[in-house]
Design a protein around this motif. Structure first.
Motif, short mmCIF file in Angstrom:
data_model
loop_
_atom_site.label_atom_id
_atom_site.label_comp_id
_atom_site.label_asym_id
_atom_site.label_seq_id
_atom_site.Cartn_x
_atom_site.Cartn_y
_atom_site.Cartn_z
N UNK A 166 0.78 -1.92 -0.07
CA UNK A 166 -0.11 0.47 0.21
C UNK A 166 0.50 1.43 -0.16
N UNK A 167 0.69 1.82 -0.99
CA UNK A 167 2.76 2.57 -1.21
C UNK A 167 2.03 4.22 -1.24
N UNK A 168 -0.20 4.36 -0.55
CA UNK A 168 -0.62 5.69 -0.14
C UNK A 168 0.23 6.11 1.11
N UNK A 169 -0.56 4.92 1.58
CA UNK A 169 -0.10 4.48 2.59
C UNK A 169 1.05 4.58 4.08
N UNK A 170 2.04 3.97 2.91
CA UNK A 170 3.30 4.36 3.32
C UNK A 170 3.22 5.60 3.04
N UNK A 171 3.61 6.46 2.42
CA UNK A 171 3.31 7.72 2.40
C UNK A 171 3.35 7.87 2.88
N UNK A 172 2.26 8.20 3.43
CA UNK A 172 1.50 8.83 4.29
C UNK A 172 2.60 8.76 5.60
N UNK A 173 2.25 7.55 6.14
CA UNK A 173 2.97 7.16 7.39
C UNK A 173 4.79 6.94 7.63
N UNK A 174 4.66 8.16 6.55
CA UNK A 174 6.78 8.46 6.62
C UNK A 174 7.26 8.84 7.43
N UNK A 175 5.91 10.43 7.80
CA UNK A 175 6.90 10.79 8.89
C UNK A 175 7.05 9.91 10.45
N UNK A 176 6.25 9.14 10.32
CA UNK A 176 6.21 8.59 11.67
C UNK A 176 7.52 8.22 11.57
N UNK A 177 8.10 7.28 10.57
CA UNK A 177 8.82 5.98 10.54
C UNK A 177 10.55 7.02 10.40
N UNK A 178 10.48 8.13 10.25
CA UNK A 178 11.58 9.15 10.00
C UNK A 178 11.63 9.83 11.46
N UNK A 179 10.22 9.66 12.16
CA UNK A 179 10.88 10.24 13.70
C UNK A 179 11.11 9.29 14.69
N UNK A 180 11.18 7.84 13.65
CA UNK A 180 11.91 6.68 14.67
C UNK A 180 13.10 6.58 14.58
N UNK A 181 13.11 6.80 13.45
CA UNK A 181 15.00 6.63 13.38
C UNK A 181 15.83 8.08 13.34
N UNK A 182 15.44 9.05 13.73
CA UNK A 182 15.56 10.52 14.55
C UNK A 182 15.97 9.49 16.25
N UNK A 183 15.12 9.37 16.30
CA UNK A 183 15.13 8.82 17.42
C UNK A 183 16.24 8.24 18.20
N UNK A 184 16.55 6.85 17.56
CA UNK A 184 17.65 5.91 17.57
C UNK A 184 18.29 6.62 17.48
N UNK A 185 18.98 7.70 16.25
CA UNK A 185 20.06 8.15 15.99
C UNK A 185 20.14 9.08 17.22
N UNK A 186 19.56 9.25 17.64
CA UNK A 186 20.16 10.25 18.88
C UNK A 186 20.32 9.52 20.38
N UNK A 187 19.41 8.96 20.32
CA UNK A 187 20.09 7.88 21.45
C UNK A 187 21.29 6.77 21.43
N UNK A 188 21.73 6.68 20.30
CA UNK A 188 22.72 5.89 19.69
C UNK A 188 24.04 6.67 19.63
N UNK A 189 23.94 7.92 19.69
CA UNK A 189 24.42 9.04 18.91
C UNK A 189 25.43 8.52 17.31
N UNK A 190 25.07 8.63 16.60
CA UNK A 190 25.11 7.82 15.41
C UNK A 190 26.08 9.31 14.64
N UNK A 191 27.37 7.55 14.05
CA UNK A 191 28.01 8.44 13.11
C UNK A 191 28.37 8.38 11.52
N UNK A 192 27.27 7.25 11.28
CA UNK A 192 27.26 6.82 9.67
C UNK A 192 25.83 6.44 9.69
N UNK A 193 25.54 6.98 8.79
CA UNK A 193 23.75 5.98 8.04
C UNK A 193 24.26 5.51 6.37
N UNK A 194 23.27 4.05 7.10
CA UNK A 194 23.36 3.48 5.33
C UNK A 194 22.26 3.13 5.17
#
Length: 372
Positions: A60-88
């Motif tokens: 479901x591409x449309x639902x994925x698109x509108x839900x993408x900000x939630x996943x971006x926020x999830x990744x941002x939280x992980x990056x902050x928590x783990x003090x990430x230096x490189x992203x793959x």
């Protein structure tokens, strides 16, 4: 070691991303941020894995698109928590996540982009938008990894890049384990029909429909290994066409099952919809695996992958949109005993582990392994 965040918008992460994870663990402390979009939120927790549970379902591409900000926020939280230096970033949608993290959180984060598939859409306006977004994000990317040698010509030659294709792991050729469904396969094969196998994500309903129409007219069995957004569609179509005696479903498989799967297979279906230009330029796992296991592949004739293979008598080239042509091509191959002929390899076998040095050299030359 530097901390690297591997972002993948699927769960389980795709097999290519997992192979990169294992390789990168030799140089980085790898953290994974993934997105379980399946209906059943039953993720098994693993150390260094952060999985966002969702219920929007795959395909479901449309639902994925509108839900993408939630996943971006999830990744941002992980990056902050783990003090990430490189992203793959695995795939272009993960690249969007990576760039926003870099712009919103830490400017000195380095980004590695695995160009696994080209951005694609049947809507020309949407495709232009996607291409613009990818081009914009590439400005903030330290290294782009092309999953196909044919992608290179489509991108600006000034970007830092390396070609690293879907080479099979040595482990799949060294291990031979009979899966739990081996007895079922051996029982089915008693009818002496040749086997055509679909191996991997079950998608592209129009192509599946054409394949089934061809199977209906041929004295063969179709084995389906894997699942995906079109699995239920294919099962229902099989039932409606009363082909349950010729089409058999085995569900998800493990990488160590591949040697056995290919041994049971006479022809591997790898002809995907070339109206999607991504399929024209991509090189599938089946290209390398068929060569490795000496099993006849069926490729789309409009693909770059097939351009130089028409002289090989162990490769079948078809027009995937022409049911009659597909049927006749396969019937001619069956009559000629193509799958019984001595297999002529179309290129030398290359293994993932043997190519790692090329990957690490590219990472090092672009400053991504300093102080590791």
């Amino acid at each position: 070691m530097k901390k690297l965040l591997l972002i993948d918008t699927t769960w389980p992460i795709n097999s290519r991303s997992d192979r990169f994870r294992l390789s990168l663990m030799k140089k980085y402390a790898v953290i994974v941020s993934a997105w379980n979009r399946g209906a059943n939120n039953n993720t098994i927790c693993k150390e260094n894995f952060y999985v966002l549970e969702d219920d929007i379902k795959y395909g479901n591409r449309f639902r994925k698109l509108i839900s993408l900000p939630k996943f971006i926020l999830h990744c941002l939280r992980v990056a902050k928590k783990e003090n990430i230096e490189v992203i793959f970033a695995s795939h272009w949608d993960s690249l969007i996540c990576a760039c926003l993290i870099k712009l919103l959180y830490k400017k000195n984060i380095k980004i590695i982009y695995d160009c696994l598939d080209l951005p694609t859409s049947h809507n020309k306006l949407i495709l232009k938008v996607l291409n613009f977004i990818e081009t914009f994000c590439l400005r903030y990317t330290s290294l782009t990894i092309f999953a196909s040698r044919f992608y290179v010509s489509l991108y600006n030659s000034k970007i830092n890049s390396v070609v690293f294709e879907n080479y099979p792991s040595k482990s799949i050729s060294n291990s031979y384990i009979k899966p739990e469904w081996r007895d079922l396969i051996e029982n089915i094969k008693k009818d002496k029909r040749k086997i055509i196998s679909w191996i991997g994500v079950v998608r592209y309903p129009n192509i599946l429909s054409n394949l089934l129409a061809a199977i209906e007219k041929l004295d063969v069995n179709l084995f389906v290994f894997g699942d995906g957004p079109s699995l239920d569609y294919l099962k229902e179509l099989t039932k409606n066409k009363k082909l349950c005696n010729k089409v058999h479903f085995f569900g998800r498989y493990q990488q160590q099952d591949l040697a056995y799967i290919y041994e049971q297979t006479d022809y591997v279906w790898a002809a995907y919809p070339t109206l999607d230009y991504n399929s024209i330029y991509a090189i599938s796992n089946k290209y390398f695996e068929s060569n490795l296991f000496k099993t006849v592949p069926i490729f789309s004739k409009k693909t770059k992958m097939a351009e130089n293979l028409e002289t090989f008598n162990n490769v079948l080239i078809v027009d995937e949109y022409n049911i009659e042509a597909v049927t006749n091509n396969i019937r001619d191959a069956l009559d000629a005993g193509v799958s019984d002929c001595k297999f002529k390899k179309y290129e030398p076998d290359l293994f993932w582990e043997e190519q790692e040095t090329k990957l690490f050299e590219a990472l090092s030359s672009h400053g991504l392994l300093h102080n590791c």
